[in-house]
Design a protein around this motif. Sequence first.
Motif, short mmCIF file in Angstrom:
data_model
loop_
_atom_site.label_atom_id
_atom_site.label_comp_id
_atom_site.label_asym_id
_atom_site.label_seq_id
_atom_site.Cartn_x
_atom_site.Cartn_y
_atom_site.Cartn_z
N GLU A 256 0.82 -1.20 0.00
CA GLU A 256 0.00 0.00 0.00
C GLU A 256 0.86 1.25 0.00
N ALA A 257 1.94 1.22 0.79
CA ALA A 257 2.81 2.39 0.86
C ALA A 257 3.48 2.63 -0.49
N LYS A 258 3.86 1.54 -1.14
CA LYS A 258 4.53 1.70 -2.43
C LYS A 258 3.61 2.36 -3.45
N ALA A 259 2.32 2.17 -3.27
CA ALA A 259 1.37 2.74 -4.22
C ALA A 259 1.08 4.20 -3.97
N GLN A 260 1.62 4.76 -2.90
CA GLN A 260 1.35 6.16 -2.62
C GLN A 260 2.27 7.05 -3.43
N ALA A 261 1.70 8.07 -4.04
CA ALA A 261 2.51 8.94 -4.90
C ALA A 261 3.44 9.83 -4.09
N ASN A 262 3.11 10.05 -2.82
CA ASN A 262 3.94 11.00 -2.07
C ASN A 262 4.99 10.32 -1.20
N LEU A 263 5.15 9.00 -1.35
CA LEU A 263 6.08 8.30 -0.48
C LEU A 263 7.15 7.54 -1.25
N ASN A 264 8.35 7.53 -0.69
CA ASN A 264 9.36 6.57 -1.12
C ASN A 264 9.37 5.48 -0.06
N VAL A 265 9.49 4.24 -0.49
CA VAL A 265 9.56 3.17 0.50
C VAL A 265 10.96 2.58 0.50
N LEU A 266 11.59 2.64 1.66
CA LEU A 266 12.92 2.04 1.78
C LEU A 266 12.76 0.64 2.33
N SER A 267 13.38 -0.33 1.67
CA SER A 267 13.35 -1.69 2.20
C SER A 267 14.74 -2.26 2.08
N PHE A 268 15.31 -2.66 3.20
CA PHE A 268 16.69 -3.13 3.14
C PHE A 268 16.90 -4.22 4.18
N SER A 269 17.90 -5.04 3.94
CA SER A 269 18.16 -6.11 4.91
C SER A 269 18.78 -5.52 6.16
#
Lengths: 324, 307, 581
Positions: free
Chosen positions: C297-310
Amino acid sequence: MLAKYAARRLLASIPVVFGVTTVTFLLMKVTAGNYVPGLDLDPNLRPEDLAHIRHQLGVDQPLYLQYWQWISGIFLHGDFGRSMLDGTPVLSHILLRLPATLELTLTAILLGIAISIPLGVTGALRRGSRLDHFLTAVSVGGFAVPQFWLGLMMILLFSVSFKAWGLPWLPSGGRESTVGGGDPLDLMVHLVMPATVLAFFYVSIWSRFTRSSMLEILSQDYVRTARAKGMPEGRVVYIHSLRNAIVPLVTLVGLELPGLVAGGLVVEVVFGWPGLGLMAYERAKSFDFTLVMGTTTFVALLVIVGNLLADLLYAVLDPRIRYS
Amino acid sequence: MIGPTRIGEVASPEFRERETLQRPAQSYWSESWERLRANRVGMFCGAFILVLALIAIAAPLIARYATHTGYSDQDLAGLFQPPGRTHWLGTDELGRDTLTRLVYGARVSLTVGFLTVALSLVVGGSVGLASGYYGGVIDNLLMRLVDTLLSIPSIFLFILVSVLLRPNAVTLSFIIALVAWGNVGRLIRAEVLSIRTREFMIATRSVGAGDVRLMLRHLLPNALPVMIVAASLAVGQIILVEAALSYLGLGIQPPTPSWGNMLSNAQQYFYHSPWLVAFPGVCIFVTVLCTNMFGNAVRDSFDPRLR
Amino acid sequence: MRLVKKDPGFDRFERFLEEWSRRDFLKAVGMGTAYAAFLSGGIAALEACGSAAGPSGQASAKPQKGGTLIEGWSTEPSYLLPARSSDVYSNIANRLLFEALLTVNKDGNQQPNFAQKMPDVSSDGLTYTFKLRNDIKWSDGSPLTPDDVVATYELYYDPKYEGLLGNNRPTAKRYIKSATSQGDSIILQAMTVYAPFLLNYGVLPIVPKKYIAGKTGPQLNTDEFNSAPPVSNGKFKFVSWTKGDKLILSRNDNYFRGPVNLDTWVYKKVPDAVAVLQQLKTGEIDVGRLDFSSYDEAKAQANLNVLSFSTFGFDEFIFQLDPNKPAGQIFEDKLVRQALVWGLDRKAMVQAAYFGQATVADSVEPPTSWAFNKDVQPKYTYDTKKAGDLLDSAAWKLGSSGIREKGGQKLSFEMVTNADNSTRVKNLQIMQEQWKKIGVDAQIKNMSNLGLLSDNLTSSRQFGVMFIGFSLQPFGEPDQSGLWHSRQTAVGGNNGGLYKNPAVDKLLDDAVATLDKAKRKDLYVQLQNILAGELPSCIVCNPNGIYGVNKRVHNYNLGTFWLYGYGNSPFMKDVWVEQKK
């Protein structure tokens, strides 16, 4: 007569105060007991140190003595104990959060009154119409809808969805904007949704009550007489009938006085409203029992005061009560 | 009084006397029942509650024969399925069947609702009867006790106890009843106060009936209408309390489903699976609505003066 | 006629009962349910139609000065005195206030910070000599001196601060012998050769001597410093803290590397994970840690970058091995532990509970660690038949109730985790269901919060299986003595299952007693294999760190090594925000 009645009610409150403080004291002993957070975890504290700390906190004394300390602490020093988590006085936490709670519940009550009266009057005047049925449905529904659900749905609609659609949107929680907030408009904008959710419940009761009250009055002889004498309808309804219908409504509102502080807890949690209820909830989850019990005692004392006031209000408005 | 007329009776004076009676005399109870029956809305709601209770009781059967899954059976490959053929109301975040869980949730809600009310009636009723009947010191003491209990904000108490005990449906009922009996007690006491001055009480007393007998045989039945009305309305409110506590994470613990904790779990999945939020919410709403309407109908049937 | 006073309670109730209309129930219900259905279902439909408008974060190349960054967290800090705090939330705030002799770059290599250069290490590996820079100032302008550094270190090991709570002292006392100053040098003496010495103790945040000197440990536990530190030496300085609401820091213009771009940094307490996402969407917060379920859901937001890291984190469930406890008696047989792991579909579990944002683990070391052994043996897959066979061979036979029994005792135990973590709660439910299929009865009992869970782990130890998450600390340091060493079975230690294995103890001790990395790796490979075979706990997965960052925030470079709980968040120096007009 009123003074005598007031004195009697006051006297009757005293055992209740003792009862309440005893119950909260016992609950505190049972939950917090001799537990002092973090103490048992430090393997370096020797048994003598533990005993010393416990002695300093006074938890090794006989129960009745501790109760006496508790109660004298409250009434002589305003000391409701200390938080188990950070040692700060409970009263300071309470006073910090109380205004927010009062702001919320008082607004909700005012909102409730402001909506119920027109709703009730309309329902009475247009009795049996579709509007009346709609209003009935809304109020009946309002009584059956879980507050937290309503709150969540409102956030989803008025905050998240409105923002996504580019419409002016309401903040999803909190009392003021994190940055640059605090001005009256900002406060009001944050207050709208939580107060509305809380008011919903009141409206569903009070609007029905106003309606039936108005109906009863409108069918009374003196109203018929006024109409027969040719008094304009507006005056009949709004000046004479409504005035008499309001009085019992006021007593109904007075019922809410005792619940003023604790009633908004669920709404506070849903909207992150920084009031007493939210504080008690979070601290209870963190097992900060002394704070929770201190707050409970405080609120209970407020409830007793609120009940006294409500009784006095009754007595003022309905003289029959003073005489029994 | 009305019986099959026999040919020879038609002309008899007794028969004519009988026929002049406007309508048969009935007891208060059967009159009330008739009025209730005539209230279609109320009866519909009452029937709904009854059906819901039956469904709740039959939950394991429904799980076995209708939905073919238990309430905790997970299907990790079939998460968040929308309502469809195999799962009529879809599946949740662990692939469990929503319908089955709703049905078991009904068990929790209704158990808590009814049990709490029953407990409150028993305790509150006894206290109210004793208090109203004896008056004096006992009355004072008991009412002060009730005042004490009712002064302590109940939601704080619930939270505290739930945090410590992590209750199930039965223990939760006891906890809520602990606070709820107070209002019932007051109500019964008021009713008793108004009843005991009536003549029949004085008469019965003068015949030498004992205290307990008086309370149970004579006061209680007359206080019953008020109790029943209070009970029906309270059930709805208690269901809402249970839902709120479960929402706060303090009521019934997963995996046991309750409508409240189903709602609470589902909120984070609202965007892609809104039905998970809709169904439990609607269940709560409709059930509470029906109990309220039914309670209202019962009240009207007992006391049509107030229509 | 005497007026009978109506009891107010009854009067109120009567009024209350007068509210209900009896007519047109169907209309009422129809309205009511339509209304309810709209509220619940309609919104989602309407949402889907709407276009998500929001700032598109057109990056202007030049960083803007000023502005506020708001981070939303569902738990607030507890203590701002670093030596006193044990939780990562406090560290998020206090690492911006107090920095250390060393810091770390984004690849995990230590760099000098307040120290002029990396310290000189004596040949016996016991003495570390730092030279302090002379341009470090406190936020009030006064210079930071070696006395401040020494005073800080004393908090961690010196007996005069006995009674200071928090989980730092117990281990620090074992490794730090002394801290002294000589001119502008600070000399740290270690008790013994300890490979992670610098990683652990080169990064202690320095606090001002004049505010802590003369106070005892217990005094410091409740000192004002914990709620309102008067000076700081980091990128920000303290402004205010309304507990339960927000903590506000403002730029420290005396920061030795020069003032940062931001004016203000706010730590905002947000009710829960759901609210974090909501407020990220509305822009009420700029940064927030996301729950696994919110990733898509967060990835689909136009105003957000989503950081995902190990990360260096690993989620595991620990077996109770105390033979005095009934669960311990069940689990003391290795075959039972192995069977339970064979009988768990961890891949499905990770997919369902972590929404794919985690990798199934085979080793106690996370893949991000340089000591990670990817060929660890044995590895466990999902094989219910094998699980059943193992249990049978361990004499646990299926009883009539569907639960296995041995000698009259049922294979039944209690599992615990913290109720406020929805992922963990889900994990336990999955475990319960899957183990039901192999005849194991696992009951779920959740503790209210993480604090209580930790208490359970470190002292009361009332569990059959505990589901909990850890992270290698400090980042990049493979040592896990805290979990597996037998001395950690004492009260206060994290070896809550009471696992004792002298071979493992020796490996753990040897691996930190040498500074030779190759030798250490070899030892850790052996360790991983032993632990995989013995299974004192089962490492389920290595979860990713997922954060939502508003597009108006630039250079917010959280990463595997640049994560809270360790280091001084060096990236905060370069963070800047586009300011709202």
